[in-house]
Write an enzyme that holds these catalytic residues in place. Structure first.
Site, short mmCIF file in Angstrom:
data_model
loop_
_atom_site.label_atom_id
_atom_site.label_comp_id
_atom_site.label_asym_id
_atom_site.label_seq_id
_atom_site.Cartn_x
_atom_site.Cartn_y
_atom_site.Cartn_z
N HIS B 62 -11.22 -5.07 7.36
CA HIS B 62 -10.43 -3.85 7.53
C HIS B 62 -11.27 -2.65 7.11
O HIS B 62 -11.56 -2.50 5.93
CB HIS B 62 -9.15 -3.92 6.68
CG HIS B 62 -8.22 -5.01 7.10
ND1 HIS B 62 -7.26 -4.83 8.07
CD2 HIS B 62 -8.13 -6.30 6.72
CE1 HIS B 62 -6.59 -5.97 8.25
NE2 HIS B 62 -7.11 -6.89 7.45
N ARG B 64 -10.29 0.48 7.82
CA ARG B 64 -9.32 1.55 7.50
C ARG B 64 -9.62 2.88 8.18
O ARG B 64 -9.12 3.92 7.72
CB ARG B 64 -9.24 1.77 5.99
CG ARG B 64 -8.98 0.53 5.16
CD ARG B 64 -7.60 -0.01 5.38
NE ARG B 64 -7.26 -1.08 4.43
CZ ARG B 64 -6.48 -2.10 4.74
NH1 ARG B 64 -5.97 -2.23 5.94
NH2 ARG B 64 -6.19 -3.00 3.84
N ASP B 152 -3.06 -8.36 13.38
CA ASP B 152 -3.22 -8.76 11.97
C ASP B 152 -2.40 -7.91 11.02
O ASP B 152 -2.39 -6.69 11.11
CB ASP B 152 -4.69 -8.67 11.57
CG ASP B 152 -4.90 -9.12 10.13
OD1 ASP B 152 -4.24 -10.10 9.73
OD2 ASP B 152 -5.72 -8.52 9.43
N ASP B 304 -11.50 -11.13 5.20
CA ASP B 304 -10.27 -10.33 5.18
C ASP B 304 -10.41 -9.18 4.17
O ASP B 304 -9.49 -8.88 3.41
CB ASP B 304 -9.05 -11.20 4.85
CG ASP B 304 -7.74 -10.44 5.05
OD1 ASP B 304 -7.77 -9.31 5.58
OD2 ASP B 304 -6.68 -10.97 4.66
N HIS B 308 -7.52 -1.31 -0.74
CA HIS B 308 -6.35 -0.49 -1.06
C HIS B 308 -6.69 0.36 -2.28
O HIS B 308 -7.41 -0.09 -3.16
CB HIS B 308 -5.13 -1.36 -1.38
CG HIS B 308 -4.58 -2.07 -0.19
ND1 HIS B 308 -4.06 -1.41 0.89
CD2 HIS B 308 -4.48 -3.39 0.09
CE1 HIS B 308 -3.65 -2.30 1.79
NE2 HIS B 308 -3.89 -3.51 1.34
N GLY B 322 -3.64 -7.69 -0.31
CA GLY B 322 -5.01 -7.67 0.19
C GLY B 322 -6.05 -7.49 -0.91
O GLY B 322 -5.75 -6.96 -1.98
#
Lengths: 320, 423
Positions: B62, B64, B152, B304, B308, B322
């Site tokens: 990710h 983002r 996802d 993965d 955050h 996550g």
């Protein structure tokens, strides 16, 4: 020159003393924050209060209740006022958390305002507590966090059981009902185990979590009648409809017939408790709620003394 | 521009190499692999005692970007990737806006090329807006550069939509990846196990994952469309995948190294930094996942990497699921090697050869003529992931400030040194 050294030494001593005080800061967030010795001290202090002993403390206490509560909040308020402490009430609708402030920031703010103790009630779990202990440096008493812990209720139940049964070693207590959502059960099972009580549970399969053996549960009963026969004391729990986000039971009527304390079962039960609030005719038949085998009002009365004792213990360990 | 890597232990199970060799790089290609290569007047790196492998490939990252760049952006994400030894990553489409238009695909590809640290292959959404209602323009997205499709984070709940997506993907020579969790049976935060019993925090049951994996495996078998199961976490999931692979369904699967290393118990120490979907589970699940990798039921590891911000990682019930993982994947795998589960060959297969096979990347491997994408690591170097070593904008991982052993010391992408260890 000597004076400067002396002043610096004094400063250093002050800093060290503060550091030590900070170390002895008491957070009662979980039953595991209390050692067996703490518990003995608190229970005997509670007995002194119950016999009429008085204590006059100074300080400001905030009750930060973010969830509805009658008995716990008022029981704390009564305990605090009997101890001579100043009480400020705060509820979720009135707090800055409505504006998006985090719970930890609210606690830090209360510390800075000058409160000496905060009693919290939250709809979410504070587990694993580390963030709070690292960021907030005034004592905190958890008066219930989500489905996780309710340490003062566990102390009350332990005390009330001792009053009723004497030495608890080898005695049997069963929790009946909504085990999954019960913080009363979770803090209780730990304390009761530590004082030699054998703990069982009984309730709808849908409301009994896996891995209860790791929490110290000895028996899981399929039928409530078997549980009643086994136990010296039965603790009925409230069906926590507000926490249930799915259908766990068929109907409250069936739940009562299958797991509730009916008049017929009352005949066989030895003693029973309930942490309140009671759902009449769901948990317990309303007609027998306060009958002679009921310890419910003892729990409520003892609640004030236990809380007085715990608050005194927490505040004194801070200043002594 | 020529570079010579001298004396490293070259491990590439794709072409059966495990030997002390020199590697000569010319331009963006591997020119020569052999003993005692000597070329004068070029840059030489003595990597004796170090391990040289084909660059790692991460199928699950990710970044983002666009839209959530306070957590991570393409630049910081790629720095993490190359610091973790990855030279190719697949980025997930749950950005803001989601990757459901050619414009957003182009934005990612252009920005990644400008940063230029490693290869970025965007994944498109299966459904428009990741809403699970209407299929994306998969043909246009593929043409724009999407390598695969996934919703996802918001699994495709509708079985018919998933069937159609598999059929369409098959015709487009691409595949569908799914984060398998049935929303009707999982709304909580942690595994339905000991920590749930201890705290009453609402659980996400393993059957939520198992049911949807079973559904997707059946649909893959019937449609012959390639499904890639993202982050498998339970032992029964492994059994289901084994069953349908045995029947010949075109299924591949990944596992997050965190699920190989931690169980739910770590939440006691690290709180919400141990919260991830699907959740960390029991010891027996962890062992089953390790076994499944060794047997080839699970094909590869994928991090993965899910950054955050700290304020999104407070109390467990309030926090986002996550963990970041690009920089810690190799150390975890090396720790499992030391525990006797994997060989060095295994690790390179799980992190490089097998993911290359899944995305049909044919010119991957330490072979003359292939792109010079290489990772050099020191198996024994000890380090701590902290403010000094972390390249992510976020720090949500149970490994934060933990001492680890094994570190990437150099990453080469298209013949350029894109990462060199400074600590």
């Amino acid at each position: 020159m000597c004076l400067i050294i002396c002043i610096n030494l004094a400063k250093y001593v002050m800093i060290e003393v503060n550091r030590l005080l900070l170390k002895s800061m008491r957070y009662i967030l979980s039953s595991t924050d209390l050692t067996n010795k703490d518990i003995e001290n608190i229970l005997s202090l509670a007995s002194k209060f119950k016999r009429g002993y008085k204590e006059n403390l100074k300080g400001f206490v905030s009750l930060l209740f973010l969830e509805p509560s009658t008995r716990t909040r008022l029981s704390f308020e009564m305990a605090l006022k009997k101890l001579g402490l100043n009480v400020s009430n705060m509820t979720s609708k009135l707090s800055s958390m409505e504006k998006g402030e985090t719970f930890i920031d609210t606690l830090i703010t209360l510390e800075s305002i000058g409160f000496d103790l905060v009693v919290t009630r939250t709809p979410f779990a504070l587990f694993p507590y580390k963030e709070i202990k690292e960021n907030v440096h005034i004592p905190i008493i958890n008066a219930g966090d989500g489905s996780n812990q309710h340490p003062t209720q566990a102390l009350i139940d332990l005390y009330t059981l001792r009053e009723a049964l004497g030495d608890l070693k080898g005695k049997k207590v069963v929790y009946i009902g909504d085990i999954s959502h019960s913080r009363v059960f979770r803090s209780g099972v730990d304390l009761l185990n530590r004082f030699g009580v054998k703990v069982g549970v009984c309730g709808p399969e849908t409301l009994i979590p896996a891995d209860l053996d790791k929490l110290g549960v000895e028996e899981i009963f399929k039928k409530v009648d078997d549980a009643i026969e086994w136990a010296d004391v039965c603790i009925w729990l409230r069906l926590q409809r507000e926490r249930q986000k799915e259908q766990f039971i068929t109907s409250e009527y069936e739940y009562f017939l299958q797991f509730g304390l009916t008049k017929e079962r009352y005949e066989k039960v030895k003693l029973f408790m309930h942490p309140g609030p009671v759902n009449r005719n769901v948990d317990i038949d309303g007609d027998i709620l306060y009958n002679e085998k009921s310890l419910i009002l003892d729990q409520v009365k003892n609640g004030v003394f236990i809380r007085m004792a715990l608050i005194t213990y927490v505040l004194q360990s801070r200043t002594s | 521009m020529k570079i010579l890597l001298k004396g490293g232990r070259v491990v590439d199970p794709c072409i059966n190499i495990d030997d002390e060799l020199d590697i000569l790089i010319e331009g963006d290609r591997i020119r020569e692999v052999g003993k005692d290569i000597n070329v004068k007047g070029i840059e030489v790196f003595d990597v004796k005692g170090k391990v040289v492998v084909p660059g790692f490939i991460d199928l699950h990252v990710h970044l983002r970007d666009p839209g959530q760049t306070y957590k991570e952006d393409i630049e910081s994400g790629l720095k993490c990737a190359v610091a973790g030894g990855f030279t190719t990553i697949l980025c997930m489409p749950n950005t803001n806006p989601p990757v459901d238009t050619a414009e957003t695909v182009k934005y990612i590809i252009d920005k990644a090329e400008r940063v230029g640290l490693c290869e970025v292959l965007p994944c498109g959404t299966v459904t428009k807006g990741r809403k699970g209602k209407e299929l994306s323009n998969m043909y246009l997205l593929k043409e724009a550069g999407c390598i695969a499709f996934t919703d996802d984070g918001s699994p495709v709940q509708d079985a018919l939509l998933m069937k159609r997506a598999l059929q369409i993907a098959k015709q487009l020579d691409t595949f569908i990846m799914n984060h398998c969790e049935d929303d009707s049976i999982s709304y909580g935060h942690i595994n339905e196990g000991y920590i749930h019993a201890l705290t009453g925090i609402a659980p996400r049951s393993p059957e939520a994952e198992e049911i949807m994996i079973a559904r997707d495996c059946i649909l893959s078998l019937k449609t012959e469309g390639h499904i890639h199961i993202q982050h498998v976490s339970s032992s029964l999931s492994v059994e289901i995948i084994r069953h349908f692979k045995d029947k010949g369904a075109p299924i591949t699967a990944e596992v997050n190294p965190m699920h190989l290393y931690f169980t739910e118990e770590v939440i006691k120490e690290v709180g919400s930094n141990g919260k991830v979907n699907p959740p960390l589970r029991r010891e027996e699940d962890k062992i089953a996942l390790i076994e499944a990798l060794r047997e080839g039921i699970i094909d590869c590891v994928a991090t993965d990497h899910a950054p955050h911000a700290p304020h999104e990682k407070g109390l467990i019930e309030e926090s986002m699921p996550g963990m970041i993982g690009l920089q810690t994947a190799l150390p975890i795998m090396l720790e499992l090697k030391r525990q006797g589960y994997f060989t060095l060959n295994d690790i390179v297969r799980f992190m490089s050869c097998n993911p290359a096979r899944i995305i049909s990347k044919k010119d991957h491997g330490i072979h003359p003529g292939n792109p010079a994408n290489l990772t050099v690591f020191d198996e024994n170097k000890e380090w701590i992931l902290d403010e000094n070593t972390n390249y992510s904008k976020s720090r949500n991982t149970p490994l934060w400030k933990r001492r680890m052993k094994g570190k990437v010391i150099m990453t080469i992408y298209m013949g350029k040194v894109v990462f060199k260890d400074q600590y």
